[in-house]
Motif scaffolding. Structure first.
Motif, short mmCIF file in Angstrom:
data_model
loop_
_atom_site.label_atom_id
_atom_site.label_comp_id
_atom_site.label_asym_id
_atom_site.label_seq_id
_atom_site.Cartn_x
_atom_site.Cartn_y
_atom_site.Cartn_z
N GLU A 1 9.37 2.35 -3.37
CA GLU A 1 9.13 3.46 -2.43
C GLU A 1 8.08 4.42 -2.98
N THR B 1 19.25 13.52 -7.23
CA THR B 1 19.03 13.18 -5.83
C THR B 1 17.91 12.15 -5.67
N HIS B 2 17.94 11.50 -4.52
CA HIS B 2 16.90 10.52 -4.19
C HIS B 2 15.52 11.18 -4.22
N GLU B 3 15.44 12.41 -3.71
CA GLU B 3 14.16 13.13 -3.66
C GLU B 3 13.63 13.42 -5.06
N GLU B 4 14.54 13.79 -5.99
CA GLU B 4 14.12 14.08 -7.36
C GLU B 4 13.58 12.82 -8.04
N LEU C 1 12.38 10.11 -6.58
CA LEU C 1 11.15 9.67 -5.93
C LEU C 1 9.97 10.53 -6.37
N GLU C 2 10.18 11.82 -6.47
CA GLU C 2 9.10 12.73 -6.89
C GLU C 2 8.64 12.43 -8.31
N THR D 1 4.65 5.29 -1.16
CA THR D 1 4.48 6.68 -0.71
C THR D 1 3.30 7.37 -1.37
#
Length: 270
Positions: A203, A156-159, A161-162, A207
């Motif tokens: 990003e 996922t995008h969240e994974e 990005l994290e 962030t």
């Protein structure tokens, strides 16, 4: 040829030596796995035709390939291509390899889709690899492109990005000896090499990058300036000053920080 007797191998109880009777004497003919022995119903006194012996020996080769592959798979999951390459190195014939692989796939010991899914999760969670690098590695293992695309897209995008963000936060600590610009450039280069996209990298920096304390950047610039001062010590003051400005700018320090740093350095030297 007629089967004279069978003996069990001392070092491997699952293998039998087959002896035949020829011209009134017993002689060793071949060795087979006990499963092949049972499958073909070999018995003492059985007459052996050439075609039958050939079938038995082909089955023996396939059984050997199967057991080698099972042992190879006992350590971890493997792609079909890995098992094939391993059996080729063991000098197993191509027909036997095909038979063994088909058997392993039927029994679900070999499944490229399941392997690829597990590979992605393991690589992503235990190594610095990003999706582009993982995808490339799966392609090198000859996994079907559609399967590769499917399992990699599960990240996922969240994974992403994290994970990239954690790297950004860790590397930002280097600003105590390098400019923020240089550190960010190093972050970008490293994450690209690890297989992250430019969008995720940008990003993540936006962030997770915390605003720099001016004093921190000033101290980092001062450390670099002190090194450069020693390097250009043989030049006159003006030339040394210009060369240091140019080098510090290349390292990404802002003009105002460079001016403040050089003023401070020259004050300390005078």
């Amino acid at each position: 040829m007629k089967i004279a007797k069978f003996t069990t191998q001392k070092k491997n109880q699952d293998r039998l030596n087959v002896f035949i009777e020829r011209e009134g004497r017993e002689e060793f003919a071949f060795a087979i796995d006990v499963d092949v022995f049972i499958k073909y119903g070999l018995t003492k006194g059985m007459e052996l035709e050439d075609d039958f012996v050939r079938d038995v020996l082909e089955a023996e080769e396939a059984q050997k390939a199967y057991k080698l592959a099972i042992n190879y798979l006992s350590y971890r999951m493997r792609a079909v291509s890995e098992v094939r390459d391993y059996l080729v190195k063991k000098e197993i014939s191509e027909p036997a390899i095909k038979t063994a692989i088909a058997r392993l796939q039927d029994q679900r010991y070999l499944n490229d889709a399941e392997f690829a899914k597990a590979y992605v999760q393991t690589k992503f969670n235990t190594s610095p690899s990003g999706p582009v690098k993982i995808k490339r590695e799966l392609e090198q293992l000859k996994i079907d492109p559609e399967v590769v695309e499917s399992v990699v897209s599960d990240l996922t995008h969240e994974e992403l990005l994290e994970k990239a963000g954690k790297f950004v936060k860790r590397k930002q600590m280097e600003t105590n000896r390098r400019s923020a610009t240089e550190v960010q450039q190093r972050i970008q280069q490293t994450l690209v090499q690890r297989g992250f996209s430019f969008d995720i990298i940008s990003e993540a920096i936006q962030t997770f990058w915390e605003e720099e304390d001016t004093d921190v950047e000033l101290e980092a610039c001062l450390k670099q300036a002190e090194k450069l001062s020693r390097k250009f010590n043989g030049y006159d003051a003006f030339e040394r000053n210009q060369r240091m400005k140019m080098q510090l700018r290349r390292k990404g320090f802002p003009y105002d920080v460079i001016e403040r740093t050089l003023n401070r350095l020259f004050e300390e030297e005078s």
